[in-house]
Design a protein around this motif. Structure first.
Motif, short mmCIF file in Angstrom:
data_model
loop_
_atom_site.label_atom_id
_atom_site.label_comp_id
_atom_site.label_asym_id
_atom_site.label_seq_id
_atom_site.Cartn_x
_atom_site.Cartn_y
_atom_site.Cartn_z
N TRP A 94 0.47 -1.01 0.11
CA TRP A 94 -0.13 0.48 -0.17
C TRP A 94 0.96 1.75 0.06
O TRP A 94 0.32 2.03 -0.65
N LEU A 95 2.35 0.84 0.72
CA LEU A 95 3.08 2.53 1.11
C LEU A 95 3.21 2.57 -0.58
O LEU A 95 3.86 3.77 -0.59
N GLU A 96 3.92 1.53 -0.90
CA GLU A 96 4.77 1.79 -2.57
C GLU A 96 3.16 2.19 -3.89
O GLU A 96 4.11 2.87 -3.54
N VAL A 97 2.03 1.58 -3.77
CA VAL A 97 1.06 2.43 -5.00
C VAL A 97 1.32 3.49 -4.11
O VAL A 97 0.96 4.53 -4.94
N LEU A 98 1.06 3.67 -2.57
CA LEU A 98 0.90 5.87 -2.41
C LEU A 98 2.12 6.73 -3.29
O LEU A 98 1.87 7.36 -3.48
N GLU A 99 2.85 6.10 -2.70
CA GLU A 99 3.97 7.13 -3.40
C GLU A 99 4.27 6.71 -4.84
O GLU A 99 4.71 8.38 -5.33
N ARG A 100 4.23 5.49 -5.34
CA ARG A 100 3.97 6.16 -7.23
C ARG A 100 2.84 6.26 -7.89
O ARG A 100 3.39 6.66 -8.78
N GLY A 101 1.50 5.93 -7.16
CA GLY A 101 0.29 6.39 -7.65
C GLY A 101 -1.07 7.05 -7.01
O GLY A 101 -1.50 8.20 -7.81
N GLU A 154 -5.37 7.80 -4.01
CA GLU A 154 -6.52 6.82 -5.72
C GLU A 154 -5.90 5.36 -5.54
O GLU A 154 -7.32 4.58 -5.37
N ALA A 155 -4.89 5.56 -6.14
CA ALA A 155 -4.20 4.41 -6.04
C ALA A 155 -4.39 3.12 -5.15
O ALA A 155 -4.60 2.58 -5.40
N MET A 156 -3.65 4.19 -3.80
CA MET A 156 -3.43 2.97 -2.91
C MET A 156 -5.31 2.58 -2.70
O MET A 156 -5.51 0.87 -1.81
N ALA A 157 -5.95 3.71 -2.60
CA ALA A 157 -7.68 3.32 -2.55
C ALA A 157 -7.68 2.11 -2.71
O ALA A 157 -8.11 1.07 -2.05
N TRP A 158 -7.79 2.20 -4.20
CA TRP A 158 -7.87 0.86 -5.30
C TRP A 158 -7.38 -0.36 -4.23
O TRP A 158 -8.21 -1.78 -4.13
N ALA A 159 -6.08 -0.30 -4.37
CA ALA A 159 -5.73 -1.31 -4.29
C ALA A 159 -5.59 -1.79 -2.75
O ALA A 159 -4.85 -3.38 -2.23
N SER A 160 -5.76 -1.27 -1.75
CA SER A 160 -6.23 -2.14 -0.46
C SER A 160 -7.77 -2.63 -0.87
O SER A 160 -7.58 -3.29 0.81
N LEU A 161 -8.27 -1.90 -0.88
CA LEU A 161 -10.03 -2.56 -1.21
C LEU A 161 -10.12 -3.96 -1.22
O LEU A 161 -10.86 -4.35 0.15
N VAL A 162 -9.30 -4.32 -1.74
CA VAL A 162 -10.06 -6.19 -2.33
C VAL A 162 -8.89 -6.50 -0.19
O VAL A 162 -9.42 -7.67 0.26
N ASP A 163 -8.34 -6.07 0.51
CA ASP A 163 -8.00 -6.54 1.35
C ASP A 163 -8.08 -5.71 2.23
O ASP A 163 -8.25 -6.87 3.62
#
Length: 166
Positions: free
Chosen positions: A37-44, A47-56
């Protein structure tokens, strides 16, 4: 985690303790999920982090029932958070101290609420934490993920009220 530390440090001020979606220690899967999630937040961004974390964080049943609202959930997450705030949260999540020492010092009656479908806290981890707290009770709410009070508010509230008012 904060409530557990408070209950351990100030036992005379806590008459009952309820914790939701918490286990005894961080395992490799949880650390990897949070780091991703942190990597996605930093790179995207948020919103990208929210999408990535949703299924978790949300269970399959909740997602299926609320799929039409997912875009709005993502927008709301982005609107109410900042990258700096989310980064601070995720970094702190990766550095949480082990709850084991505090757990052994809790004297208040304790209820732990979890979900067997939680991708962040395994059943075994929740059971181990319950075993560390003298007399703790562990209750399961089926059909949801990590966010039990959001996904199954009536079941969660019933467990909490039944515990607090007994």
């Amino acid at each position: 985690r904060v409530a557990l530390a408070f209950a351990a440090t100030h036992p005379g001020r806590v008459t009952r303790l309820v914790m939701t979606s918490m286990g005894d220690h961080e395992d490799a899967a949880r650390r990897t999920i949070v780091r991703s999630w942190l990597e996605v937040l930093e790179r995207g961004g948020i919103e990208a982090m929210a999408w990535a974390s949703l299924v978790d964080i949300l269970g399959r049943e909740f997602l299926a029932a609320h799929e039409a609202h997912v875009d709005a959930m993502i927008r709301a997450t982005a609107q109410r958070n900042t990258v700096a705030g989310m980064r601070a949260l995720l970094v702190s999540m990766m550095a949480y101290p082990s709850p084991e020492l505090d757990a052994a010092r809790v004297t208040a009656p304790t209820l732990l609420i979890g979900s067997p479908e939680d991708r962040l806290v395994s059943v075994a981890s929740a059971r181990r934490l319950a075993d560390l707290i003298p007399g703790a009770k562990l209750s399961w709410v089926e059909g949801c993920g990590h966010t039990v009070p959001v996904e199954r508010p009536e079941a969660w509230r019933s467990l909490v009220e039944g515990f607090v008012h007994r």
